[in-house]
Design a protein around this motif. Structure first.
Motif, PDB file in Angstrom:
ATOM      1  N   LEU A  11       0.835  -1.190   0.000  1.00 14.20           N
ATOM      2  CA  LEU A  11       0.000   0.000   0.000  1.00 14.20           C
ATOM      3  C   LEU A  11       0.868   1.237   0.000  1.00 14.20           C
ATOM      4  N   VAL A  12       0.371   2.266  -0.651  1.00 10.52           N
ATOM      5  CA  VAL A  12       1.061   3.553  -0.608  1.00 10.52           C
ATOM      6  C   VAL A  12       0.487   4.310   0.579  1.00 10.52           C
ATOM      7  N   THR A  13       1.293   4.412   1.624  1.00 11.74           N
ATOM      8  CA  THR A  13       0.876   5.108   2.829  1.00 11.74           C
ATOM      9  C   THR A  13       1.659   6.405   2.944  1.00 11.74           C
ATOM     10  N   PRO A  14       1.193   7.337   3.755  1.00 10.35           N
ATOM     11  CA  PRO A  14       1.966   8.576   3.944  1.00 10.35           C
ATOM     12  C   PRO A  14       3.381   8.321   4.448  1.00 10.35           C
ATOM     13  N   ALA A  15       3.546   7.325   5.316  1.00  6.21           N
ATOM     14  CA  ALA A  15       4.891   7.006   5.821  1.00  6.21           C
ATOM     15  C   ALA A  15       5.800   6.556   4.688  1.00  6.21           C
ATOM     16  N   ARG A  16       5.271   5.761   3.783  1.00  8.46           N
ATOM     17  CA  ARG A  16       6.088   5.278   2.667  1.00  8.46           C
ATOM     18  C   ARG A  16       6.420   6.400   1.684  1.00  8.46           C
ATOM     19  N   VAL A  17       5.538   7.358   1.536  1.00  7.79           N
ATOM     20  CA  VAL A  17       5.826   8.517   0.678  1.00  7.79           C
ATOM     21  C   VAL A  17       6.967   9.323   1.290  1.00  7.79           C
ATOM     22  N   VAL A  18       6.921   9.522   2.605  1.00  6.51           N
ATOM     23  CA  VAL A  18       7.987  10.258   3.294  1.00  6.51           C
ATOM     24  C   VAL A  18       9.299   9.497   3.180  1.00  6.51           C
ATOM     25  N   ILE A  19       9.253   8.176   3.306  1.00  8.14           N
ATOM     26  CA  ILE A  19      10.458   7.358   3.157  1.00  8.14           C
ATOM     27  C   ILE A  19      11.056   7.561   1.765  1.00  8.14           C
ATOM     28  N   GLY A  20      10.222   7.518   0.752  1.00  3.07           N
ATOM     29  CA  GLY A  20      10.696   7.727  -0.610  1.00  3.07           C
ATOM     30  C   GLY A  20      11.309   9.095  -0.819  1.00  3.07           C
ATOM     31  N   LEU A  21      10.690  10.111  -0.246  1.00  2.46           N
ATOM     32  CA  LEU A  21      11.233  11.464  -0.367  1.00  2.46           C
ATOM     33  C   LEU A  21      12.568  11.594   0.361  1.00  2.46           C
ATOM     34  N   CYS A  22      12.666  10.971   1.532  1.00  2.92           N
ATOM     35  CA  CYS A  22      13.931  11.013   2.288  1.00  2.92           C
ATOM     36  C   CYS A  22      15.064  10.359   1.498  1.00  2.92           C
ATOM     37  N   TRP A  56      25.878  17.585   2.396  1.00  3.33           N
ATOM     38  CA  TRP A  56      24.896  16.597   1.970  1.00  3.33           C
ATOM     39  C   TRP A  56      25.253  15.187   2.435  1.00  3.33           C
ATOM     40  N   VAL A  57      26.491  14.921   2.721  1.00  2.60           N
ATOM     41  CA  VAL A  57      26.855  13.620   3.308  1.00  2.60           C
ATOM     42  C   VAL A  57      26.179  13.487   4.668  1.00  2.60           C
ATOM     43  N   THR A  61      22.860  11.099   5.648  1.00  2.00           N
ATOM     44  CA  THR A  61      22.886  10.168   6.777  1.00  2.00           C
ATOM     45  C   THR A  61      21.635  10.334   7.636  1.00  2.00           C
ATOM     46  N   LEU A  62      21.295  11.564   7.954  1.00  2.00           N
ATOM     47  CA  LEU A  62      20.109  11.825   8.768  1.00  2.00           C
ATOM     48  C   LEU A  62      18.828  11.392   8.063  1.00  2.00           C
ATOM     49  N   LEU A  63      18.738  11.663   6.770  1.00  2.50           N
ATOM     50  CA  LEU A  63      17.547  11.274   6.013  1.00  2.50           C
ATOM     51  C   LEU A  63      17.425   9.754   5.896  1.00  2.50           C
ATOM     52  N   THR A  64      18.540   9.070   5.727  1.00  2.00           N
ATOM     53  CA  THR A  64      18.519   7.608   5.641  1.00  2.00           C
ATOM     54  C   THR A  64      18.118   7.001   6.985  1.00  2.00           C
ATOM     55  N   MET A  65      18.636   7.557   8.081  1.00  2.00           N
ATOM     56  CA  MET A  65      18.243   7.078   9.411  1.00  2.00           C
ATOM     57  C   MET A  65      16.748   7.298   9.646  1.00  2.00           C
ATOM     58  N   THR A  66      16.254   8.449   9.229  1.00  2.00           N
ATOM     59  CA  THR A  66      14.829   8.739   9.373  1.00  2.00           C
ATOM     60  C   THR A  66      13.993   7.755   8.563  1.00  2.00           C
ATOM     61  N   TRP A  71      10.462   3.082   8.322  1.00  2.00           N
ATOM     62  CA  TRP A  71      10.214   1.756   7.740  1.00  2.00           C
ATOM     63  C   TRP A  71       9.997   0.721   8.843  1.00  2.00           C
ATOM     64  N   GLN A  72      10.825   0.780   9.893  1.00  2.00           N
ATOM     65  CA  GLN A  72      10.646  -0.141  11.012  1.00  2.00           C
ATOM     66  C   GLN A  72       9.273   0.042  11.650  1.00  2.00           C
ATOM     67  N   ARG A  73       8.875   1.291  11.874  1.00  2.00           N
ATOM     68  CA  ARG A  73       7.575   1.562  12.477  1.00  2.00           C
ATOM     69  C   ARG A  73       6.450   1.051  11.579  1.00  2.00           C
ATOM     70  N   ASP A  74       6.587   1.255  10.267  1.00  2.00           N
ATOM     71  CA  ASP A  74       5.580   0.795   9.319  1.00  2.00           C
ATOM     72  C   ASP A  74       5.477  -0.728   9.332  1.00  2.00           C
ATOM     73  N   GLN A  75       6.606  -1.407   9.385  1.00  2.00           N
ATOM     74  CA  GLN A  75       6.594  -2.867   9.402  1.00  2.00           C
ATOM     75  C   GLN A  75       5.984  -3.409  10.695  1.00  2.00           C
ATOM     76  N   ARG A  76       6.286  -2.776  11.821  1.00  2.00           N
ATOM     77  CA  ARG A  76       5.678  -3.199  13.093  1.00  2.00           C
ATOM     78  C   ARG A  76       4.168  -2.997  13.059  1.00  2.00           C
ATOM     79  N   ALA A  77       3.717  -1.881  12.504  1.00  2.00           N
ATOM     80  CA  ALA A  77       2.282  -1.609  12.414  1.00  2.00           C
ATOM     81  C   ALA A  77       1.595  -2.633  11.514  1.00  2.00           C
TER      82      ALA A  77
END
Length: 87
Positions: A11-22, A56-57, A61-66, A71-77
Motif C-alpha cells: 500500500l502507498v501510505t503517507p509514511a512510505r511517501v515520506v520514506i521515498g522522499l527522504c 549533503w553527506v 545520513t540523517l535522512l537515511t536514518m529517518t 520503515w521499522q515503524r511501518d513494518q511493526r504496524a
C-alpha cells in the motif's frame, strides 16, 4: 473459484511517501549541479562547491536514518494489524 489466494500488494501510505522522499532528496540535490557549481560563499576558506557536497553527506545520513526508523515503524504496524486480524 473463491479459493484463490489473496494477493497482498503493498500500500502507498503517507509514511512510505515520506520514506521515498527522504531517500530521493540527496540524489536530486547532487544531480542538480547548477545549484552548487560556484565557489562563493566560502566557509572557513573552503569553496561552496565542496562544503555543500560534504554537508549533503551529513544530511543524507540523517535522512537515511529517518527513512529506516519510519520503515521499522511501518513494518511493526503492519505486523500488528496482520496478527490482530488473524485472532
Amino acid at each position: 473459484m473463491s479459493d484463490a489466494p489473496e494477493v497482498n500488494r503493498g500500500l502507498v501510505t503517507p509514511a512510505r511517501v515520506v520514506i521515498g522522499l527522504c531517500l530521493a532528496a540527496p540524489f536530486v540535490a547532487m544531480l542538480w549541479v547548477g545549484s552548487y557549481s560556484r565557489t562563493d560563499p566560502q566557509f572557513i576558506g573552503i569553496p561552496f562547491f565542496y562544503w555543500y557536497q560534504m554537508l549533503w553527506v551529513l544530511i543524507s545520513t540523517l535522512l537515511t536514518m529517518t527513512a529506516y526508523k519510519l520503515w521499522q515503524r511501518d513494518q511493526r504496524a503492519r505486523a500488528s494489524q496482520k496478527g490482530g486480524a488473524a485472532e
